[in-house]
Design an enzyme around this catalytic site. Structure first.
Site, PDB file in Angstrom:
ATOM      1  N   ASN A   9       1.053  -1.105   0.163  1.00 19.65           N
ATOM      2  CA  ASN A   9      -0.076  -0.028  -0.128  1.00 19.65           C
ATOM      3  C   ASN A   9       0.933   1.186   0.175  1.00 19.65           C
ATOM      4  OD1 ASN A   9      -1.741   2.276   0.492  1.00 19.65           O
ATOM      5  ND2 ASN A   9      -2.307   1.519   2.569  1.00 19.65           N
ATOM      6  N   LYS A  11       0.183   4.191  -0.081  1.00 15.78           N
ATOM      7  CA  LYS A  11      -0.319   5.461   0.280  1.00 15.78           C
ATOM      8  C   LYS A  11      -0.436   6.771  -0.632  1.00 15.78           C
ATOM      9  CE  LYS A  11       0.400   3.578   5.068  1.00 15.78           C
ATOM     10  NZ  LYS A  11       0.027   3.647   6.456  1.00 15.78           N
ATOM     11  N   HIS A  93      -9.650   1.012   4.540  1.00 20.03           N
ATOM     12  CA  HIS A  93      -8.416   1.496   5.349  1.00 20.03           C
ATOM     13  C   HIS A  93      -8.637   2.534   6.436  1.00 20.03           C
ATOM     14  CE1 HIS A  93      -4.377   2.762   6.306  1.00 20.03           C
ATOM     15  NE2 HIS A  93      -3.894   1.511   5.559  1.00 20.03           N
ATOM     16  N   GLU A  95      -7.421   4.813   7.573  1.00 16.10           N
ATOM     17  CA  GLU A  95      -6.799   6.071   7.315  1.00 16.10           C
ATOM     18  C   GLU A  95      -8.305   7.038   6.537  1.00 16.10           C
ATOM     19  OE1 GLU A  95      -2.998   5.667   5.567  1.00 16.10           O
ATOM     20  OE2 GLU A  95      -2.423   5.209   7.317  1.00 16.10           O
ATOM     21  N   GLU A 164      -5.849  -4.884  10.317  1.00 18.97           N
ATOM     22  CA  GLU A 164      -4.905  -3.923  10.584  1.00 18.97           C
ATOM     23  C   GLU A 164      -5.283  -3.245  11.950  1.00 18.97           C
ATOM     24  OE1 GLU A 164      -2.760  -2.744   6.632  1.00 18.97           O
ATOM     25  OE2 GLU A 164      -4.362  -1.416   7.025  1.00 18.97           O
ATOM     26  N   GLY A 170       2.033   2.137  10.853  1.00 25.46           N
ATOM     27  CA  GLY A 170       3.119   3.420  10.683  1.00 25.46           C
ATOM     28  C   GLY A 170       3.592   3.702  12.148  1.00 25.46           C
ATOM     29  N   SER A 208       3.007  -2.180  10.604  1.00 26.75           N
ATOM     30  CA  SER A 208       4.389  -2.271  10.694  1.00 26.75           C
ATOM     31  C   SER A 208       4.936  -3.494  10.436  1.00 26.75           C
ATOM     32  CB  SER A 208       4.693  -1.850  12.203  1.00 26.75           C
ATOM     33  OG  SER A 208       4.118  -0.410  12.442  1.00 26.75           O
TER      34      SER A 208
HETATM   35  C1  PEP Z   1      -0.996   0.298   5.892  1.00 31.74           C
HETATM   36  O1  PEP Z   1      -0.975   1.570   5.642  1.00 31.74           O
HETATM   37  O2  PEP Z   1      -1.838  -0.571   5.535  1.00 31.74           O
HETATM   38  C2  PEP Z   1       0.311  -0.266   6.749  1.00 31.74           C
HETATM   39  C3  PEP Z   1       0.080  -1.544   7.255  1.00 31.74           C
HETATM   40  O3  PEP Z   1       1.075   0.877   7.170  1.00 31.74           O
HETATM   41  P1  PEP Z   1       2.586   0.137   7.815  1.00 31.74           P
HETATM   42  O4  PEP Z   1       2.892  -0.996   7.298  1.00 31.74           O
HETATM   43  O5  PEP Z   1       3.541   1.291   7.331  1.00 31.74           O
HETATM   44  O6  PEP Z   1       2.279   0.086   9.184  1.00 31.74           O
END
Ligand code: PEP
Length: 246
Positions: A9, A11, A93, A95, A164, A170, A208
């Site tokens: 992803n 972003k 997601h 976000e 998630e 992040g 992460s």
């Molecule tokens: C994501 O944005 O879906 C995500 C898992 O981000 P990160 O791996 O940076 O935590």
């Protein structure tokens, strides 16, 4: 047998030169035993499609409109994503839920719009830290997934789910493999009850994931791969995560 799936992803990151370098790094590292895909910003879809078309790496978007077409300025329809050759699109997601106020029902409607155009929704679910601390993790993820299952009805078995935990995205703070596995098992049971073939559906973990923790996460019985944010922007890291999916 579920085949591992690793999805990047990006972003709101990237540029045409940076994307070309990243995709070249991924293409050059094939073959992978896992299925691999990248979800890129809308303006880069056609160029990504052209770069990856002759390979087994798939591509997708990070969002979609729930509407089919019309006066929805700034939105992108599922039909347009299908025209760009998208195999996948993320919906829900955290976000989008947090910064754009997306409700469980809107996420479900987006998933439905995608399936109608042959694009596989990757439905993201996950609890905040406050919800985890309050012991609400199961209730939250089950509520988020239930809206999708109810709306998709007999098509619910065609989605990919991504667990998630919001507190792990992040932040550098990963759920332990055991914490993630526990939630994945709950989600799998819910999918099994709803579709009768939850044992064949893929549930990804995101939050992460890095080269040094991917293998232990992916080794858990109900973790079928990962949704990778930050680490998907560096070819070496993303490739190492793809390879961790044995
Ligand atoms: C994501 O944005 O879906 C995500 C898992 O981000 P990160 O791996 O940076 O935590």
């Amino acid at each position: 047998m579920r085949k591992t799936l690793v999805v990047g992803n990006w972003k709101m990151h990237g540029s045409r030169p940076a994307n070309a370098e990243l995709l070249a790094g991924i293409l050059g590292a094939r073959p992978f035993t896992a299925d691999v895909a990248v979800c890129v910003p809308f303006p880069y879809l056609f160029e990504t499609a052209a770069t990856l078309a002759a390979s087994d790496i798939r591509w997708g978007a990070q969002d979609v409109s729930a509407h089919e077409q019309g006066a929805y300025t700034g939105e992108v329809s599922a039909a347009m994503l299908a025209e760009c050759g998208c195999r996948y699109a993320l919906v829900g997601h955290s976000e989008r839920r947090a910064y754009h106020g997306e409700s469980d029902q809107l996420v479900a409607d987006k998933a439905k719009a995608l399936l109608a155009r042959g694009v596989t929704p990757i439905v993201c679910v996950g609890e905040t830290l406050a919800e985890r601390d309050a012991g609400q993790t199961e209730d939250v993820v089950k509520r988020q997934l239930a809206a999708v299952i109810h709306t998709l009805a007999h098509c619910a078995g065609e989605i990919v789910v991504a667990y998630e935990p919001v507190w792990a995205i992040g932040t550098g703070r990963t759920a332990t493999p055991e914490q993630a596995q526990a939630v994945h098992a709950v989600l799998r049971a819910q999918l099994q009850a709803a579709t009768g073939h939850g044992d064949r559906m893929r549930i990804l973990y995101g939050g992460s994931v890095k080269p040094d923790n991917a293998a232990t996460l992916f080794a858990m019985p109900d973790i079928d791969g990962g949704l990778i944010g930050g680490a998907s922007l560096k070819a070496a890291d993303f490739v190492a995560i793809c390879r961790a999916a044995a």
